[in-house]
Design a protein around this motif. Sequence first.
Motif, short mmCIF file in Angstrom:
data_model
loop_
_atom_site.label_atom_id
_atom_site.label_comp_id
_atom_site.label_asym_id
_atom_site.label_seq_id
_atom_site.Cartn_x
_atom_site.Cartn_y
_atom_site.Cartn_z
N LYS A 10 0.81 -1.22 0.00
CA LYS A 10 0.00 0.00 0.00
C LYS A 10 0.85 1.28 0.00
O LYS A 10 0.60 2.19 -0.81
N GLU A 14 0.97 4.14 -3.00
CA GLU A 14 0.78 5.57 -2.74
C GLU A 14 1.94 6.38 -3.32
O GLU A 14 1.74 7.42 -3.95
N LEU A 47 -7.37 1.13 -0.20
CA LEU A 47 -6.88 2.49 0.00
C LEU A 47 -7.98 3.50 -0.30
O LEU A 47 -8.19 4.46 0.45
N TYR A 51 -9.51 6.20 2.43
CA TYR A 51 -9.49 7.65 2.26
C TYR A 51 -10.89 8.23 2.41
O TYR A 51 -11.08 9.32 2.97
#
Length: 206
Positions: A10, A14, A47, A51
């Motif tokens: 992850k 990003e 993810l 968010y």
Amino acid sequence: MSDVSELALKPALEAVLMVVDEPATEEHLAKVLERTPREVAGALRELADAYAVQGRGFELRLVAGGWRFYSRAAYAPAVEAFVLDGQQARLTQAALETLAVVAYRQPVSRSRVSAVRGVNCDGVMRTLLQRGLVAEAGTEPETGAILYRTTNYFLERMGLRGLDELPELAPFLPEADAIEAETQEGVPSFDPDSPDTDEDDKTTEL
């Protein structure tokens, strides 16, 4: 240097998505990070969900077959205010004078603008370029210097349909060639990164 496959998935996703210029496909990301497309797809969706739950100012979206970060729609006013701030900032007196020389002498090189004004105009020329009021217009045949002209945005901001509507001011601007002839050194060579010497606090809305 660590093996890419050993990195946490992850955070690696990003980091990569922070620098992409266009949406990245799951297949491409899987290849780069040496993971399976299924692993990457699952991590991306997790993810995106995280968010959203956290209410972050950005979101991770699947668009045109790929993933990319976008600012969240709810914060569009903040983004708009930031983007437009530089466009609505006032121009200094030095910038206005430089813009006037370009408008009446275009296409004109930066060194000739400096000759007319008698000071280094590199700093304000960069400002005018960034504001979209002037643009490059080829090169000068004799010297190879970049020439500049005003833009349609300049006409829009000035409320003009064309340059022929500019007021009769040109006769009052000194000729750069005449100024250059008055000195043996001609137009001084300026450092493009040096600050403009007559930038002051006098500002005008444009």
